[in-house]
Design a protein around this motif. Sequence first.
Motif, PDB file in Angstrom:
ATOM      1  N   ARG A   1      -6.157  24.533  -4.856  1.00 53.20           N
ATOM      2  CA  ARG A   1      -6.931  23.398  -4.344  1.00 53.20           C
ATOM      3  C   ARG A   1      -6.191  22.085  -4.586  1.00 53.20           C
ATOM      4  O   ARG A   1      -6.083  21.252  -3.688  1.00 53.20           O
ATOM      5  N   THR A   2      -5.681  21.911  -5.795  1.00 54.46           N
ATOM      6  CA  THR A   2      -4.924  20.689  -6.076  1.00 54.46           C
ATOM      7  C   THR A   2      -3.679  20.616  -5.205  1.00 54.46           C
ATOM      8  O   THR A   2      -3.393  19.591  -4.578  1.00 54.46           O
TER       9      THR A   2
ATOM     10  N   ASP B   1      -6.294  18.797  -2.349  1.00 53.06           N
ATOM     11  CA  ASP B   1      -6.437  17.472  -2.954  1.00 53.06           C
ATOM     12  C   ASP B   1      -5.161  16.654  -2.832  1.00 53.06           C
ATOM     13  O   ASP B   1      -5.216  15.437  -2.634  1.00 53.06           O
ATOM     14  N   GLU B   2      -4.001  17.310  -2.987  1.00 53.16           N
ATOM     15  CA  GLU B   2      -2.713  16.601  -2.938  1.00 53.16           C
ATOM     16  C   GLU B   2      -1.951  16.899  -1.641  1.00 53.16           C
ATOM     17  O   GLU B   2      -0.730  16.860  -1.611  1.00 53.16           O
TER      18      GLU B   2
END
Length: 268
Positions: free
Chosen positions: A157-158, A162-163
């Motif tokens: 996810r990161t 998200d990133e």
Amino acid sequence: MSAGFADIDWARPWLAPIETRGRRWQAAALTGYSGYLATLNEDASAAGLLTGRGQPLAFIAQEELPAGASYEGHIAQSGRVPTRHNLHDFFNGSMWFAYPRIKAALNARQAEQIDEHGIGPTRGGVRDALTLFDENAVLFACADASLGRALRGFDWRTLFIDERAAWGVRCEARIFGHALLEKLVAPYKACTGHAWIVDVPAEYFTLDDAGRRALIDERIAHGILAEPLESRAFAPLPVLGVPGWWAANASPGFYDDVSVFRPGRRNR
């Protein structure tokens, strides 16, 4: 039916670094084996590249490998790379031009291991890691340590959601492994590479493709020659998750498939 030279789709973004030379090689390969090898050798002669022990790079038909000779040892000693008329060796040859220092470093370490331990029924840990790199590595260039930690921690996810804006600005992936490139001629969601994380300065992302390749080629080759190498140094990377590489991953739900984007060993 297995994929062939005509099936290469040069619109795939991971092939961009090798497209110009690759198209010429593809055209030659479609005409026949001898013409294909001649084209590879024309390029090798013009580039002046060297193998693991400083021998000029050249390509020979697979059947010219002497009986009993080891593949990597023969390349190191003679400079001649036994090459079959197939996609696997097509992409192997391509990597000698895209990342010549890394290929030479891998060959030098393989030859060193063969000299020390000979050729047995198993390769041993170092040769296994070298082979894994050669066949399946993805070079993950990273100017932000938190992104490398997300990759190692299976924090998809990161890394991918998200990133997402960090890709191409603070990190990027480049496929090196020739077996992985062969698989990606017919892409499938679960196709996974072994990421080798290389720290780069922020200025890396201001360079053109040739400049980026030269920087990581030198940096990674130095590490291969100077440091211990083991398989656990790699991090799994489902390559079709890389932003911009597969249309379906524009949807965050693409990453919900835990059979591909596994929770993994976060404690590591």
